[in-house]
Design an enzyme around this catalytic site. Structure first.
Site, short mmCIF file in Angstrom:
data_model
loop_
_atom_site.label_atom_id
_atom_site.label_comp_id
_atom_site.label_asym_id
_atom_site.label_seq_id
_atom_site.Cartn_x
_atom_site.Cartn_y
_atom_site.Cartn_z
N CYS B 104 0.84 -1.20 0.00
CA CYS B 104 0.00 0.00 0.00
C CYS B 104 0.88 1.26 0.00
O CYS B 104 1.53 1.54 -0.99
CB CYS B 104 -0.98 -0.03 1.18
SG CYS B 104 -2.32 1.16 0.98
N HIS B 224 -3.70 -5.49 0.93
CA HIS B 224 -3.10 -5.74 2.24
C HIS B 224 -3.13 -7.22 2.59
O HIS B 224 -4.07 -7.67 3.25
CB HIS B 224 -3.85 -4.96 3.31
CG HIS B 224 -3.57 -3.49 3.31
ND1 HIS B 224 -2.47 -2.94 3.94
CD2 HIS B 224 -4.24 -2.46 2.75
CE1 HIS B 224 -2.48 -1.63 3.78
NE2 HIS B 224 -3.54 -1.31 3.05
N GLU B 226 -1.56 -8.69 4.89
CA GLU B 226 -1.49 -8.89 6.35
C GLU B 226 -2.86 -8.79 7.00
O GLU B 226 -3.01 -9.13 8.17
CB GLU B 226 -0.51 -7.89 6.97
CG GLU B 226 -1.03 -6.48 7.19
CD GLU B 226 -1.07 -5.60 5.93
OE1 GLU B 226 -0.86 -6.15 4.81
OE2 GLU B 226 -1.30 -4.39 6.05
#
Lengths: 939, 252
Positions: B104, B224, B226
């Site tokens: 990002c 993302h 994660e």
């Protein structure tokens, strides 16, 4: 120093394109083109070329020493920060320049140059004034301006000495008004008497400190005079819940999640600023409530946020907006932009964005929540000790937000909107994000004795509150300023955002400074806690404040409030005529889903980050398309662990039109039901209240008292405590044409509850064809009062779907049953939703839509009564459940009121059966109706 | 809470960069550990003051956020710090075969440093610019993993990943000399690469959601991974990427 300019243009600029489309949509039909050029003005002995890596990426930008805008192509308006004000981007430019080895750069300013094609200079100017800048800190830069220096300059006004001695009541009232103190007469009298007693006149700063500290916003005079605080606190004390660790006293309420961790909740309104300057008001609403979490105990960490906006119908015709009020469509759009602007950089997941409308909201509701996480060991503040440093950290102090606390406590008029525009603060999330990161380090290093945020009343209130039991001495010359023209009282009162105040033990000061330096957070010792019991401050070497803390905190006169019930006829409406055939109720169902309160609000919600921090288990939207509203948020705050915290909210602006006590009860029940539906433990569940009521009158006082008595009593019956709350009793708008408009009685309840295992949450989306649909709880089709359906029919209805305190207290049995089922290895309840706005029908649609499945309903099973009532009555407290086909509902729900209504089908549509008759509607058709309204609002 | 002192100097430890405004470092560091690796949050401050060195780490992740408020342009100011004061360390890091991941805002930073797409520090050939919608977009998207020949996508080529995006500037623009090797493409309901909103929330050309540099060591992606790691997230599709990173670092 020489001043250079670098003009930057972007070849392809979606911001310019969407602004152009928006302005055309707003009626600027002649506008055919719009370009935005950035100009960096740079002061110092430098070669601007050396800064190009910072200012320009040649892949999509071009930079030049002269403007690329051809003046012949259309009028140009340049927006910049005022001369006395520091640009938010200046520090980044200076720091970037230093990194590039350009050491000669002294100052920098950024201007945005808008070129409008196809309209006159006058129209361009009007557009700029209406939408492009904030006049508190920004300005239109005159094209002829010659810059002698870019550095902020300005000269402060001298301190004024003010004597109230001998003034008559009329003169006191005039003085209060002329100085924008907004103090009631009894407070002015107390000030006059205090002056007489101590024998010397006030400084302007002293009076400002007192009236800020005594404002309704800070001191809650209305609530205190009615004894309402005391009632809620007494109820919570009586419950004595073992998980509750902090109640009402601190910046938020705290609940034990595990032995080691506490979760916190706070809700804060920012109605007045949002009603007059929405972008700044809403941005700082978020900034403020987030700082309440940071200022909890010895420093909490925010893990969730919300935005709740109540306005007039955003699709209102211009002519129907009361004169002096902003258009509600503008308020909604600007609020969305502001929430994205502030919350996304903070990196705090959005829990629930909620938008509602009522004709009583020219002075809008702007509420935000903040959920926090803090180690148990740091959940309690200490009192500052004499000798502790008063450490101010975060942003610099400027002119923004003067008189915020007193102005927001006053009635809003068409004129206050202009007069008190300075009351609106400007928010810069990057500054707050930096100290949000630093605070846990300060805390864990043992540097913090106490910490609080600077909100209403600025340094004046924060230092006064922290030093209440000791005394405090401030040196105002040490306060770092971003506006050089501030005088002493303005330094004290400024509500510039992104600032915190901490009491630091002297032996920890060096370490605290180092931690803050490493996080790029500016900090300054601005004074010391003393043992004098006095509030002292100096400016330019001379004393400007010397007040006794006991006067400030124990001598606020509170006028006794009168309470009188309103005439009963004021509070009844009529019910819509019954609709009893299947095709007509399906058509009505479409209208209900297209209602502003029930429609798809994800076009707003998708602009807010809901997954940052990696803690989100259930976000605001879910299901197959990702657009099903979940009406709940579940976080797994301890990464890698299965324990969770759920938070839900209930807000309905219609119910209060019918019955204050009913509104209060139903909001509590709805918020709790939503939490239980998703898997929260009803036994470890706490509440946060936010009230927003019209300017106090005996009748409104009666309504407020009824509400508070209802929730205090119900919380005791349920064993569910309120641990945090906030009230605003200033919801009255006086339009420029003289009309006075009261907000609807507004009571918002949020829950914070423990979820034992986040892998066992129950989501709303339907799971499997063949499963049974079960209604758990009471449904009375005759009670349509306050429903979305009645509103669609142009009525408010007569009676709420409410059956009193005994009924509400009895709901606990169904909550405990649902929770017990959710703890089983295999939960026979595969989907669950709490019924509320839009009734059974709206939940059925959302659940089916979320699962990409359909439902078949036997309306006969719902019992007798009007058909529209069965589908649309807002049976708060009841649940719509999807139960595994193999489970026996009687075994699950014996002893509770429940009915099997139908079953889940594979076909994505809703099928209604009544007697031998059948009617159906596809989800696609319903989705179309449900999706449209919010897109229209966004324009 | 992570420790800014960066005490862990294990050569197999993966550094997760913190700079003012970055706000995804904690969960990103957690993702590395969850994938079996070791991670430490390293403050830009410490790198600039010489208290920590990139060479202390086996890999580097620049996580998401709004570094320096995204002032001037997304990722610009942090990138200027990196290229002006750490460019030799960065070049040496990649030359030593150590991987760099930008997620990002980290992806935006890598574009602004020039490490992506061309792998040339201080020479930019691409940028991530404002979404076509001119809005911040927070949604779940589906990605098709492309064959890149790098370790990042090993074993994942052709598969679909469900992960969140959350950004306002994710639309790739490139100069004529850019060398773009897509690693992830936004796909529509039929699994085909798309430029159409909202499956491609940025309006990124060719559906490009992530690219690797010519060496295959530097990966940047806007979504993302994660945030799609744990069963509780509703998708564990992001885990594979961190596993590939941890495995690769273990073999250095």
């Amino acid at each position: 120093m020489p001043i250079h300019a670098v003009y930057v243009n972007r070849a392809d600029d979606p911001e310019a394109a969407t602004l152009l489309a928006r302005l055309r949509h707003q009626g600027h039909a002649g506008l055919v083109g719009l370009t935005i050029e950035r100009v960096y003005r740079l002061e110092g002995d430098i070669d601007p070329e050396a800064l190009l890596p910072l200012l320009v990426n040649p892949v999509f930008e071009s930079g030049s020493r002269d403007s690329r805008l051809d003046p012949a192509a259309g009028p140009i308006v340049e927006i910049g920060y005022q001369k006395a004000v520091t640009d938010p981007e200046t520090p980044s430019i200076l720091e970037g320049a230093r990194a590039l080895g350009v050491t000669g750069l002294q100052w920098a300013r950024l201007g945005l140059r808008y070129q409008f094609q196809g309209i006159t200079a006058e129209e361009a100017r009007r557009i700029a004034v209406a939408t492009l800048f904030n006049p508190v800190v920004q300005e239109i830069v005159p094209p002829e301006r010659v810059w002698d220096s870019l550095r902020p300059t300005g000269t402060p006004e001298p301190v004024r000495r003010i004597s109230l001695a001998g003034l008559s009541d009329a003169e006191l009232a005039r003085a209060s008004e002329e100085n924008s103190w907004y103090a009631p007469l009894c407070q002015m009298q107390a000030l006059r008497d205090y002056e007489q007693q101590r024998g010397r006149p006030f400084s302007d700063a002293e009076i400002e400190i007192v009236v800020q500290s005594w404002s309704d916003h800070c001191y809650h005079t209305t609530w205190k005079s009615l004894g309402l605080f005391q009632k809620l606190m007494a109820a919570t004390r009586q419950i004595d819940h073992p998980a509750v660790v902090s109640v009402f006293k601190d910046n938020a309420g705290g609940m034990r999640l595990t032995d080691d961790w506490v979760v916190t909740i706070k809700g804060e309104t920012h109605n007045f600023p949002s009603a007059i300057a929405t972008f700044g008001g809403v941005a700082t609403k978020h900034g403020g409530v987030i700082r309440d979490t940071l200022g909890f105990g010895k420093g909490g960490f925010p893990i969730g946020g919300s935005t709740i906006m109540g306005t007039m119908d955003p699709r209102l015709a211009d002519d129907d907006v009361p004169p002096g009020a902003l258009h509600p469509g503008h308020i909604v759009r600007e609020s969305i932009r502001a929430t994205a602007y502030y919350c996304n950089p903070m990196g705090i997941p959005m829990m629930y964005p909620v938008y509602r409308a009522h004709p009583g909201y020219p002075k809008c509701l702007a509420l935000g929540h903040s959920l926090g996480l803090i180690p148990s060991a740091y959940a309690q503040k200490e009192r500052p000790r004499p000798g502790d440093a008063v450490l101010l950290f975060g942003g610099r102090t400027g002119r923004d937000g003067l008189h915020g606390a007193t102005a927001s406590s006053a009635q809003m008029t068409g004129e206050t909107a202009e007069k008190e525009a300075a009351a609106v603060q400007i928010g810069h999330p990057i500054i707050e994000r930096k100290f949000m990161e630093a605070i846990p380090h300060l805390r864990d290093a043992g540097c913090i004795r106490a910490v609080t945020d600077l909100g209403a009343g600025g340094i004046s209130c924060a230092a006064g509150e922290m030093g209440e039991h000791t005394g405090v001495r401030l040196d105002l010359d040490t306060v770092p300023l971003k506006d050089q023209s501030l005088t002493a009282w303005e330094v004290l009162l400024s509500e510039s955002q992104e600032r915190m105040l901490a009491a630091i033990p002297p032996e920890k000061l060096a370490e605290a400074r180092e931690i803050l330096r490493r996080h790029d957070v500016e900090c300054t010792v601005i004074g010391t806690f003393t043992e004098t019991g006095r509030y002292e401050a100096t400016w330019r070497g001379e004393p400007v404040v010397d007040l006794e803390m006991s006067f400030l905190w124990q001598c606020c006169p509170i006028e006794p409030a009168t309470v009188r019930p309103p005439a009963p006829v004021e509070r009844t409406g009529t019910d819509p005529a019954p609709v009893d055939d299947l095709p007509s109720v399906l058509a009505a169902g479409k209208a209900v889903l297209a209602h502003y309160h029930c429609c798809d609000q994800s076009p707003a919600g998708f602009q807010f980050d809901s997954t940052v921090q990696g803690r989100t288990v259930v976000g605001p939207y879910g299901g197959k398309t990702g657009r099903m509203p979940t009406h709940a948020y579940v976080s797994a705050p301890l990464r890698g662990e299965r324990i969770g915290v759920a938070s839900t909210v209930a807000y309905n602006p219609f119910y209060g039109d019918l019955d204050p006590a009913g509104l209060a009860r139903l909001m509590m029940v709805e918020a709790i039901s939503r939490a239980v539906a998703v898997g929260a433990d009803p036994a470890v569940l706490t509440l946060c209240d936010n009230f927003y009521t019209p300017k106090a009158t005996p009748e409104w006082n009666w309504a407020l008292t009824r509400m508070v008595e209802t929730i205090a009593d119900l919380s005791v019956r349920l064993g569910t405590p309120f641990i945090s709350g906030k009230d605003s009793s200033s919801g009255t708008f006086r339009a420029s044409d003289g009309r006075s408009i009261d907000v609807p009685l507004t009571f918002v309840v949020a829950t914070m509850a423990r979820v034992p295992d986040v892998l066992r949450v129950v989501t709303k989306d339907l799971k499997r064809a063949g499963n049974r649909l079960v209604l758990l709880g009471r449904l009375d089709p005759e009670r349509l009062g306050g429903s979305v359906y009645a509103d669609c029919r142009g009525e408010r209805g007569s009676r709420l779907h409410d059956f009193g305190q005994e009924w509400a207290a009895g709901l606990k049995a169904s909550w405990v049953r649902l929770h017990t089922l959710s703890r089983q290895d295999v939960n026979p309840v595969q989907a669950a939703a709490a019924i509320g706005e839009g009734g059974l029908f709206a939940r059925l649609f959302e659940m089916a839509y979320g699962g990409g499945l359909g439902a078949r309903l036997e309306l006969g099973a719902l019992g007798p009564g009007r058909l529209d009532g069965l589908l649309f009555a807002e049976a708060v407290g009841a649940f719509l459940l999807e139960v595994d086909a193999g489970a026996d509902p009687e075994a699950l729900f014996a002893g509770l009121e429940y009915r099997v209504l139908g079953e889940v089908t594979a076909e994505p549509g809703l099928e209604l059966r009544l007697g031998g008759e059948t009617a159906g509607i596809s989800l696609a058709e319903l989705e179309e109706a449900w999706s449209r309204p919010f897109g229209e609002v966004l324009g | 809470m992570a420790n800014l002192q960066s005490e862990i100097r294990n050569p197999k430890c993966i550094g997760v960069l913190y700079a003012p405004g970055i706000n995804c470092h904690q969960e990103t560091a957690f993702a590395v550990e969850y994938a079996g690796g070791r991670s430490a949050i390293v403050a830009l401050h410490d790198l600039l003051e010489g208290n920590a060195h990139l060479s202390d780490y086996a890999g580097l992740i620049i996580p998401g956020g709004f570094s320096y408020g995204d002032h001037l342009a997304a990722g610009r100011v942090l990138a200027v710090h990196l290229i002006a004061r750490l460019s030799e360390e960065l070049r040496a890091f990649v030359a030593a075969g150590r991987p760099v991941l930008g997620i990002c805002n980290g992806d935006q930073v890598l574009m602004e440093t020039g490490l992506l797409p061309n792998g040339t520090v201080a020479e930019r050939a691409g940028a991530l610019t404002q979404n076509r919608s001119a809005r911040f977009e927070s949604r779940w998207v589906r990605l098709r993993v492309q064959p890149t020949g790098s370790f990042w996508t090993r074993g994942l080529e052709g598969s679909l990943l469900r992960v969140p995006v959350a950004h306002g500037e994710g639309r790739l623009v490139r100069s004529p000399n850019a060398v773009v090797t897509p690693a992830f493409l936004y796909v529509d309901d039929d699994g085909a690469a798309t430029e159409a909103y909202p499956n491609n929330p940025a309006g990124s050309p060719g559906g490009i959601a992530g690219v690797v540099d010519p060496s295959g060591l530097v990966l940047g992606l806007m979504p993302h991974p994660e945030r799609a790691l744990l069963p509780a997230h509703g998708s564990e599709d992001g885990l594979a990427l961190f596993r590939n990173l941890v495995r690769y670092c273990a073999e250095i």
